[in-house]
Design a protein around this motif. Structure first.
Motif, PDB file in Angstrom:
ATOM      1  N   ARG A   1       4.085  -6.081  -6.181  1.00  0.00           N
ATOM      2  CA  ARG A   1       2.911  -6.729  -5.593  1.00  0.00           C
ATOM      3  C   ARG A   1       1.730  -5.758  -5.533  1.00  0.00           C
ATOM      4  O   ARG A   1       1.859  -4.621  -5.080  1.00  0.00           O
ATOM      5  CB  ARG A   1       3.231  -7.232  -4.192  1.00  0.00           C
ATOM      6  CG  ARG A   1       2.094  -8.013  -3.543  1.00  0.00           C
ATOM      7  CD  ARG A   1       2.418  -8.475  -2.150  1.00  0.00           C
ATOM      8  NE  ARG A   1       2.618  -7.305  -1.307  1.00  0.00           N
ATOM      9  CZ  ARG A   1       3.634  -7.176  -0.468  1.00  0.00           C
ATOM     10  NH1 ARG A   1       4.520  -8.129  -0.337  1.00  0.00           N
ATOM     11  NH2 ARG A   1       3.761  -6.088   0.262  1.00  0.00           N
ATOM     12  N   LYS A   2       0.604  -6.214  -5.975  1.00  0.00           N
ATOM     13  CA  LYS A   2      -0.605  -5.390  -5.953  1.00  0.00           C
ATOM     14  C   LYS A   2      -0.978  -5.086  -4.494  1.00  0.00           C
ATOM     15  O   LYS A   2      -1.004  -5.976  -3.662  1.00  0.00           O
ATOM     16  CB  LYS A   2      -1.744  -6.127  -6.646  1.00  0.00           C
ATOM     17  CG  LYS A   2      -2.966  -5.284  -6.851  1.00  0.00           C
ATOM     18  CD  LYS A   2      -3.986  -6.020  -7.690  1.00  0.00           C
ATOM     19  CE  LYS A   2      -5.192  -5.139  -7.873  1.00  0.00           C
ATOM     20  NZ  LYS A   2      -5.530  -4.938  -9.247  1.00  0.00           N
ATOM     21  N   GLY A   3      -1.232  -3.820  -4.217  1.00  0.00           N
ATOM     22  CA  GLY A   3      -1.573  -3.405  -2.859  1.00  0.00           C
ATOM     23  C   GLY A   3      -0.366  -3.200  -1.969  1.00  0.00           C
ATOM     24  O   GLY A   3      -0.479  -2.746  -0.845  1.00  0.00           O
ATOM     25  N   GLY A   4       0.820  -3.539  -2.438  1.00  0.00           N
ATOM     26  CA  GLY A   4       2.050  -3.345  -1.677  1.00  0.00           C
ATOM     27  C   GLY A   4       3.061  -2.681  -2.580  1.00  0.00           C
ATOM     28  O   GLY A   4       2.709  -2.005  -3.535  1.00  0.00           O
ATOM     29  N   GLY A   5       4.299  -2.891  -2.316  1.00  0.00           N
ATOM     30  CA  GLY A   5       5.334  -2.336  -3.174  1.00  0.00           C
ATOM     31  C   GLY A   5       5.170  -0.860  -3.407  1.00  0.00           C
ATOM     32  O   GLY A   5       4.930  -0.092  -2.484  1.00  0.00           O
ATOM     33  N   LEU A   6       5.248  -0.462  -4.657  1.00  0.00           N
ATOM     34  CA  LEU A   6       5.134   0.949  -5.022  1.00  0.00           C
ATOM     35  C   LEU A   6       3.780   1.531  -4.634  1.00  0.00           C
ATOM     36  O   LEU A   6       3.700   2.626  -4.084  1.00  0.00           O
ATOM     37  CB  LEU A   6       5.365   1.114  -6.525  1.00  0.00           C
ATOM     38  CG  LEU A   6       6.809   0.954  -6.979  1.00  0.00           C
ATOM     39  CD1 LEU A   6       6.870   0.746  -8.489  1.00  0.00           C
ATOM     40  CD2 LEU A   6       7.629   2.157  -6.580  1.00  0.00           C
ATOM     41  N   GLY A   7       2.721   0.791  -4.917  1.00  0.00           N
ATOM     42  CA  GLY A   7       1.379   1.269  -4.579  1.00  0.00           C
ATOM     43  C   GLY A   7       1.180   1.407  -3.081  1.00  0.00           C
ATOM     44  O   GLY A   7       0.522   2.333  -2.611  1.00  0.00           O
ATOM     45  N   GLY A   8       1.770   0.485  -2.334  1.00  0.00           N
ATOM     46  CA  GLY A   8       1.661   0.536  -0.877  1.00  0.00           C
ATOM     47  C   GLY A   8       2.308   1.771  -0.289  1.00  0.00           C
ATOM     48  O   GLY A   8       1.805   2.352   0.675  1.00  0.00           O
ATOM     49  N   LEU A   9       3.405   2.194  -0.880  1.00  0.00           N
ATOM     50  CA  LEU A   9       4.058   3.415  -0.401  1.00  0.00           C
ATOM     51  C   LEU A   9       3.156   4.622  -0.622  1.00  0.00           C
ATOM     52  O   LEU A   9       3.046   5.486   0.238  1.00  0.00           O
ATOM     53  CB  LEU A   9       5.393   3.633  -1.110  1.00  0.00           C
ATOM     54  CG  LEU A   9       6.545   2.729  -0.710  1.00  0.00           C
ATOM     55  CD1 LEU A   9       7.782   3.057  -1.529  1.00  0.00           C
ATOM     56  CD2 LEU A   9       6.859   2.842   0.770  1.00  0.00           C
ATOM     57  N   GLN A  10       2.526   4.684  -1.779  1.00  0.00           N
ATOM     58  CA  GLN A  10       1.627   5.808  -2.051  1.00  0.00           C
ATOM     59  C   GLN A  10       0.445   5.810  -1.089  1.00  0.00           C
ATOM     60  O   GLN A  10       0.049   6.862  -0.602  1.00  0.00           O
ATOM     61  CB  GLN A  10       1.140   5.780  -3.494  1.00  0.00           C
ATOM     62  CG  GLN A  10       2.152   6.394  -4.434  1.00  0.00           C
ATOM     63  CD  GLN A  10       1.628   6.532  -5.839  1.00  0.00           C
ATOM     64  OE1 GLN A  10       1.120   5.569  -6.399  1.00  0.00           O
ATOM     65  NE2 GLN A  10       1.765   7.709  -6.397  1.00  0.00           N
ATOM     66  N   LYS A  11      -0.092   4.634  -0.801  1.00  0.00           N
ATOM     67  CA  LYS A  11      -1.220   4.541   0.131  1.00  0.00           C
ATOM     68  C   LYS A  11      -0.814   5.012   1.524  1.00  0.00           C
ATOM     69  O   LYS A  11      -1.646   5.498   2.282  1.00  0.00           O
ATOM     70  CB  LYS A  11      -1.750   3.115   0.195  1.00  0.00           C
ATOM     71  CG  LYS A  11      -2.517   2.709  -1.037  1.00  0.00           C
ATOM     72  CD  LYS A  11      -2.979   1.272  -0.934  1.00  0.00           C
ATOM     73  CE  LYS A  11      -3.613   0.837  -2.240  1.00  0.00           C
ATOM     74  NZ  LYS A  11      -3.899  -0.580  -2.267  1.00  0.00           N
TER      75      LYS A  11
END
Length: 160
Positions: A104-114
């Motif tokens: 999911r854009k903004g969540g998932g893998l990317g959300g962890l980095q954020k």
């Protein structure tokens, strides 16, 4: 007096968890008793008490994770929350969201980095590959790999 308050808080968390399990019906991967036993067993090996673990579990039950996955999520959540400071329920929600919808854009893998989770170069490459191919299972594998590098550290620090 403090003990009475803790007992009331634990009973309230247990009732909330039981209600969520009942509402979820077949989507719940265990019984209220199994979830309560899991929470109590984790409370014995973390700094978080049974009511905190039950609250975190109540947040995760709607995702339909299996008991083994919940155990792993909560163990990692407790380790990371203890190490970096924070709330085990919020950490469990972040990890649960990431695992439930890893692409999911903004969540998932990317959300962890954020949220500040650190990815190695190899994990970055695996993340990019999973995102490009749309492979949710590969993305979950990257998440577990990242989490195993972040969590478990509190046990090492406490041993020193």
């Amino acid at each position: 007096m403090h003990g009475v308050w803790r007992a009331q808080e634990n009973a309230a968390a247990e009732m909330k968890l039981a209600a969520i399990v009942e509402i979820q019906g077949d989507k719940a991967q265990g019984t209220a008793q199994q979830y309560n036993e899991l929470a109590e067993s984790l409370a014995k090996v973390t700094k978080y008490d049974g009511s905190e673990m039950k609250t975190a579990l109540a947040s995760l039950v709607p995702y339909g994770f299996k008991l083994e996955e919940l155990n792993k999520i909560l163990t990692q959540s407790a380790d990371i929350a203890e190490l970096y400071g924070g709330n085990v329920d919020q950490m469990a929600q972040q990890i649960g969201n990431s695992l439930y919808a890893p692409l999911r854009k903004g969540g998932g893998l990317g959300g962890l980095q954020k949220k500040g989770f650190v990815f190695t170069k190899e994990q970055e490459a695996a993340k990019a590959k999973a995102m490009k191919s749309g492979d949710a299972e590969a993305a979950r594998d990257v998440i577990w790999d990242v989490l195993s590098g972040q969590g478990g550290l509190s046990a090492k620090l406490n041993a020193n």
